[in-house]
Scaffold this motif. Structure first.
Motif, PDB file in Angstrom:
ATOM      1  N   LYS A   1       0.832  -1.210   0.000  1.00  0.00           N
ATOM      2  CA  LYS A   1       0.000   0.000   0.000  1.00  0.00           C
ATOM      3  C   LYS A   1       0.864   1.256   0.000  1.00  0.00           C
ATOM      4  N   VAL A   2       1.911   1.242   0.823  1.00  0.00           N
ATOM      5  CA  VAL A   2       2.807   2.396   0.884  1.00  0.00           C
ATOM      6  C   VAL A   2       3.515   2.600  -0.447  1.00  0.00           C
ATOM      7  N   LEU A   3       4.011   1.514  -1.039  1.00  0.00           N
ATOM      8  CA  LEU A   3       4.751   1.626  -2.298  1.00  0.00           C
ATOM      9  C   LEU A   3       3.861   2.042  -3.462  1.00  0.00           C
ATOM     10  N   ASN A   4       2.592   1.680  -3.411  1.00  0.00           N
ATOM     11  CA  ASN A   4       1.673   2.127  -4.469  1.00  0.00           C
ATOM     12  C   ASN A   4       1.466   3.639  -4.431  1.00  0.00           C
ATOM     13  N   ALA A   5       1.432   4.192  -3.226  1.00  0.00           N
ATOM     14  CA  ALA A   5       1.216   5.626  -3.088  1.00  0.00           C
ATOM     15  C   ALA A   5       2.516   6.418  -2.998  1.00  0.00           C
ATOM     16  N   PHE A   6       3.573   5.753  -2.580  1.00  0.00           N
ATOM     17  CA  PHE A   6       4.861   6.427  -2.348  1.00  0.00           C
ATOM     18  C   PHE A   6       5.966   5.531  -2.926  1.00  0.00           C
ATOM     19  N   PRO A   7       6.212   5.588  -4.237  1.00  0.00           N
ATOM     20  CA  PRO A   7       7.125   4.635  -4.896  1.00  0.00           C
ATOM     21  C   PRO A   7       8.596   4.966  -4.695  1.00  0.00           C
TER      22      PRO A   7
ATOM     23  N   THR B   1      11.623   3.704   2.017  1.00  0.00           N
ATOM     24  CA  THR B   1      10.750   2.749   2.709  1.00  0.00           C
ATOM     25  C   THR B   1      11.567   1.686   3.433  1.00  0.00           C
ATOM     26  N   SER B   2      12.610   1.197   2.787  1.00  0.00           N
ATOM     27  CA  SER B   2      13.481   0.200   3.426  1.00  0.00           C
ATOM     28  C   SER B   2      14.219   0.797   4.619  1.00  0.00           C
TER      29      SER B   2
ATOM     30  N   VAL C   1      12.331  -3.003  -3.772  1.00  0.00           N
ATOM     31  CA  VAL C   1      12.278  -2.503  -5.146  1.00  0.00           C
ATOM     32  C   VAL C   1      11.389  -3.400  -6.004  1.00  0.00           C
ATOM     33  N   SER C   2      11.515  -4.698  -5.824  1.00  0.00           N
ATOM     34  CA  SER C   2      10.695  -5.641  -6.591  1.00  0.00           C
ATOM     35  C   SER C   2       9.213  -5.434  -6.316  1.00  0.00           C
TER      36      SER C   2
END
Length: 388
Positions: free
Chosen positions: A117-123, A128-129, A178-179
């Motif tokens: 969810k976070v990566l969809n909105a904040f790529p 994030t890591s 990243v993946s």
């Protein structure tokens, strides 16, 4: 000298005697007038020659058994120590391991959901890591300061042995993030289920280790299933695919370095992962700033908050906290179970993550793609059994 006993009848017993007596130069005749006789045999005399032979005939032996009973002293209890396996302790251990496994799988599922969810909105996977490692490090520092958890006793040698483990862990963590920022969670975990294949290849060609033939045979369904799933993936992305592959290789080296570096160390699984997170955080932070940078993060953060709302902050906090918790519980589980059981549990964990992510994110999947995933996971399970 030796005395030889002769028994005239079955009703008489004889006794063998050893006598210390000077040798007698000539034969002596000894008479025993009172010896009993029967009609079938006649004993007139016994001869003694050199060495001296003495035959003594006695009355039949009486076998007597004497039993003496005594009253127990009730004032003194019996001191009997019999060690029996504790059923309660064995049951409690199994329940404890079951709780570890259930918690491990549940936390991992929750992390993957919030992370996606976070990566969809904040790529921005590098930040994030970094936040995931920072949250875990902060949690453990507070636990040590408040004495909720006992801080580990470490030295310079410990941190030196931990450094290659942290490097591999950092690369694997970032590559996996990243993946997942490029492809579906289910696809990332299908590719990551091929990690045993990289373990065998790296151990065989770089370390010179050999494995039984069933281990090599188990690689066929693993590689074949991953390839089938990748070819039939509807939303295939090369960066996402390569990120999962790099993560596999990095985690293989992490496991190898961890085994070599932790020999002789007495650090619990929870504290070991805490130290690993802190060292990885120090390694990752400068690279994350160089690759993405604070300006990019600020612009992306404002955009995500404007689109999602305040819930986005909760998503970031949740994915960071649950990442540390699920890894911490996995290391705690490894302290309690064998590597084989841990490997089987890790396989089942991937199944739960793949299925839950497909359901929650409504990921489109073809029957052939599902077949490839099933074959790869089955191969991973066969590998864990054959590696014993």
């Amino acid at each position: 000298m030796f005395a030889t006993l002769r028994q005239p009848t079955q009703s008489h017993s004889l006794i063998t005697l050893s006598l210390q007596k000077p040798s007698i130069p000539k034969t002596e005749q000894l008479s025993f007038p009172n010896l009993p006789s029967s009609k079938h045999e006649e004993i007139s005399h016994l001869s003694v020659t050199k060495p001296l032979h003495v035959a003594s005939l006695l009355k039949p032996r009486k076998h007597l058994v004497e039993c003496n009973a005594y009253e127990a002293n009730r004032s003194q209890p019996l001191d009997i120590n019999i060690e029996l396996p504790s059923v309660k302790s064995e049951t409690a251990k199994r329940v404890k391991i079951g709780i570890y496994f259930a918690t491990w799988w549940a936390l991992n599922v929750v992390f993957n959901i919030y992370n996606k969810k976070v990566l969809n909105a904040f790529p921005y996977p590098w930040l994030t890591s970094t936040l995931s490692l920072a949250a875990g490090s902060l949690m453990m520092l507070i636990s040590w300061a408040s004495r909720v958890a006992h801080p580990p006793k470490t030295d310079l040698q410990f941190w030196k042995s931990l450094l290659p483990v942290a490097v591999a862990h950092t690369i694997g963590h970032v590559a996996a993030t990243v993946s997942m920022s490029k492809v579906a969670v289910s696809f990332t975990h299908i590719i990551k289920s091929g990690e045993p294949a990289f373990t065998v290849l790296v151990s065989r060609f770089l370390l010179g280790d050999t494995f039984p033939m069933p281990v090599y045979m188990s690689l066929i369904p693993i590689i074949g299933g991953c390839a089938l799933a990748a070819v039939t993936e509807l939303n295939f992305n090369m960066i996402g695919f390569m990120g999962a592959m790099i993560s596999n290789v990095a985690f293989v080296f992490r496991n190898i370095f961890s085994k070599k570096g932790m020999n002789g160390q007495s650090v619990s699984g929870m504290n070991y992962y805490a130290c690993l997170s802190m060292l990885s955080l120090l390694l990752l932070t400068p690279f994350a700033i160089a690759v993405e940078g604070p300006q990019v993060w600020a612009a992306g953060w404002q955009k995500a908050v404007s689109q999602i709302g305040p819930n986005f902050v909760w998503w970031v906090a949740a994915q960071s906290i649950f990442y540390h918790l699920y890894n911490q519980v996995s290391y705690m589980s490894l302290d309690q179970i064998s590597p084989l059981t841990f490997s089987v549990g890790n396989t089942m964990k991937r199944i739960s993550v793949i299925v839950s992510s497909i359901i929650i994110f409504h990921t489109p999947i073809q029957p052939v793609n599902a077949l490839g995933a099933a074959i790869a996971i089955l191969g991973t399970f066969i590998y864990s059994q054959a590696k014993v």
